[in-house]
Design an enzyme around this catalytic site. Structure first.
Site, PDB file in Angstrom:
ATOM      1  N   GLU A  93    -118.371 -65.001  10.376  1.00 27.81           N
ATOM      2  CA  GLU A  93    -119.441 -64.185  10.926  1.00 27.81           C
ATOM      3  C   GLU A  93    -119.851 -62.932  10.130  1.00 27.81           C
ATOM      4  O   GLU A  93    -119.263 -61.855  10.302  1.00 27.81           O
ATOM      5  CB  GLU A  93    -118.985 -63.771  12.321  1.00 27.81           C
ATOM      6  N   GLU A 125    -117.466 -72.275  15.320  1.00 28.14           N
ATOM      7  CA  GLU A 125    -116.600 -71.518  16.233  1.00 28.14           C
ATOM      8  C   GLU A 125    -117.344 -71.258  17.531  1.00 28.14           C
ATOM      9  O   GLU A 125    -118.490 -70.829  17.522  1.00 28.14           O
ATOM     10  CB  GLU A 125    -116.206 -70.174  15.595  1.00 28.14           C
TER      11      GLU A 125
HETATM   12  C1  IDC Z   1    -110.032 -62.453  17.268  1.00 28.15           C
HETATM   13  C2  IDC Z   1    -108.686 -62.910  17.797  1.00 28.15           C
HETATM   14  C3  IDC Z   1    -107.826 -61.710  18.107  1.00 28.15           C
HETATM   15  C4  IDC Z   1    -107.693 -60.868  16.835  1.00 28.15           C
HETATM   16  C5  IDC Z   1    -109.068 -60.511  16.288  1.00 28.15           C
HETATM   17  C6  IDC Z   1    -108.928 -59.812  14.952  1.00 28.15           C
HETATM   18  O1  IDC Z   1    -108.886 -63.714  18.929  1.00 28.15           O
HETATM   19  O2  IDC Z   1    -106.549 -62.092  18.572  1.00 28.15           O
HETATM   20  O3  IDC Z   1    -106.984 -59.676  17.148  1.00 28.15           O
HETATM   21  O4  IDC Z   1    -109.849 -61.679  16.109  1.00 28.15           O
HETATM   22  O5  IDC Z   1    -110.150 -59.368  14.490  1.00 28.15           O
HETATM   23  C7  IDC Z   1    -114.882 -63.998  16.702  1.00 28.15           C
HETATM   24  C8  IDC Z   1    -114.154 -64.054  15.420  1.00 28.15           C
HETATM   25  C9  IDC Z   1    -112.675 -64.236  15.627  1.00 28.15           C
HETATM   26  C10 IDC Z   1    -112.171 -63.440  16.838  1.00 28.15           C
HETATM   27  C11 IDC Z   1    -112.847 -64.046  18.065  1.00 28.15           C
HETATM   28  C12 IDC Z   1    -112.383 -63.408  19.380  1.00 28.15           C
HETATM   29  O6  IDC Z   1    -114.659 -65.041  14.544  1.00 28.15           O
HETATM   30  O7  IDC Z   1    -112.009 -63.814  14.469  1.00 28.15           O
HETATM   31  O8  IDC Z   1    -110.780 -63.598  16.924  1.00 28.15           O
HETATM   32  N1  IDC Z   1    -114.292 -63.927  17.918  1.00 28.15           N
HETATM   33  O9  IDC Z   1    -112.681 -62.064  19.427  1.00 28.15           O
HETATM   34  N2  IDC Z   1    -116.188 -63.959  16.883  1.00 28.15           N
HETATM   35  C13 IDC Z   1    -116.460 -63.840  18.187  1.00 28.15           C
HETATM   36  C14 IDC Z   1    -115.257 -63.830  18.880  1.00 28.15           C
END
Ligand code: IDC
Length: 341
Positions: free
Chosen positions: A180, A267
């Site tokens: 992203e 995703e």
């Molecule tokens: C989140 C993980 C979380 C971690 C965080 C770190 O779930 O445990 O602490 O990243 O930055 C995304 C992202 C993805 C995120 C996820 C949920 O691609 O990396 O993971 N998310 O927040 N985009 C929307 C949601």
């Protein structure tokens, strides 16, 4: 020993008959071996579909038939490496998955740029596990905190060069060159990055599928449509989280498909609605119905037992593979049901 002419003929006849029987047995063994192979590996994996390509907006297999990939994403590879073990990945396959995404964060404390050696070793092991399970593997250069993929462009270039050299003959590897993009990153920035990275991959692996992120956390398909990239076998990624995404995916994605613009949902996740804290399964069901009907491939976040809503394994469960329904979280139970084709 003396043989008469007639006994000689008889002997030859028996020999021929014997040879026939042996040949028949061999044939049957081959058929049985083929059947066993199919039992071990149901025909929805890489062995069956081979090299993928993009035709119009659709992902197709080596026979030109359309194919939809469905599966799980790892959590951050270096946070939860144990869930990229072979049997874990194979368990998702038993539930119906034919793809697995390896999310390798670029710039976060456990990310690639801070520890290339260990991250790469873990990545190659995870990748071998996915391919060993006869599933497609998405190698995801998981930018996030580094909102503009150009931030670590040279490191990404070296990484993708090494990866695509190593796996140049491997039809199972899909390259996701950035997760992203966000903040003030424009499509022009992403395009500049893609124009740098894609030729490197193409040089080693000329036909592999490459997934490219779109602005604003992979929702802004429109900007990319206005100025597409100039390569074959490219797909643009769209992401959705049920609780926070504003919606409107029907319009955006239908418009893309009608314009032969290939989209891949690399995703998506179930999170709680901002207003009432509930998980909107109805919205998730509609989204999945839409994707499945349009044959848009999707990958769900994430295969881990972290105590957060989108983890598919129950946070009190320590099993690392072979999960049954009771081992899954509430969202996990919904997702694993949805993997079945
Ligand atoms: C989140 C993980 C979380 C971690 C965080 C770190 O779930 O445990 O602490 O990243 O930055 C995304 C992202 C993805 C995120 C996820 C949920 O691609 O990396 O993971 N998310 O927040 N985009 C929307 C949601």
């Amino acid at each position: 020993m003396f043989y008469s002419f007639s006994s000689n003929v008889r002997l030859r006849k028996t020999l021929y008959e014997k040879t026939d029987t042996v040949l028949n047995q061999e044939k049957q063994i081959t058929i049985l071996q083929e059947k066993i192979k199919n039992l071990e590996s149901p025909p929805n994996g890489v062995k069956d579909h081979g090299w993928l390509s993009v035709k119009g907006s659709q992902l197709v297999n080596s026979r030109g038939e359309d194919i939809q990939l469905r599966g799980m994403s790892s959590h951050g590879l270096m946070w939860y490496p144990e869930y990229t073990n072979y049997r874990a990945i194979e368990t998702t396959k038993k539930y119906g998955a034919n793809v697995f995404r390896i999310a390798m964060y670029s710039d976060e404390n456990k990310g690639y740029v801070y520890n290339q050696t260990d991250t790469k070793r873990m990545l190659f092991m995870a990748l071998e596990n996915v391919l060993g399970a006869d599933m497609y593997a998405i190698v995801d250069w998981h930018t996030l905190k580094d909102s503009n993929p150009n931030t670590h462009r040279d490191k990404a270039a070296a990484f993708f060069d090494e990866l695509s050299k190593k796996y140049s003959d491997e039809p199972g590897v899909i390259y996701e060159i950035c997760n992203e993009p966000n903040g003030d990153t424009t499509w022009q920035d992403i395009k500049e990055y893609a124009d740098f990275i894609i030729p490197i991959i193409r040089n080693n692996s000329p036909n592999a599928i490459v997934l490219v992120g779109t602005p604003n956390y992979c929702v802004d398909i429109k900007s990319a449509m206005k100025s597409p990239l100039n390569y074959n076998n490219i797909m643009y990624t769209y992401h959705l989280y049920t609780g926070t995404s504003k919606g409107g995916y029907e319009y955006v994605l239908t418009d893309a498909l009608e314009n032969n613009f290939p989209v891949f949902v690399s995703e998506w996740g179930l999170n709680r609605d901002r207003e009432n804290g509930k998980i909107n399964y109805e919205k998730a069901t509609k989204f999945l119905e839409f994707l499945n009907e349009k044959r848009i491939s999707w990958v769900n976040w994430s295969l881990a037992n972290k105590d957060e809503v989108y983890s598919v394994i129950d946070s009190n469960n320590e099993k690392l593979s072979g999960w049954e329904k009771k081992d899954l979280s509430e969202t996990g139970s919904f997702i694993f049901d949805a993997l079945k084709h």
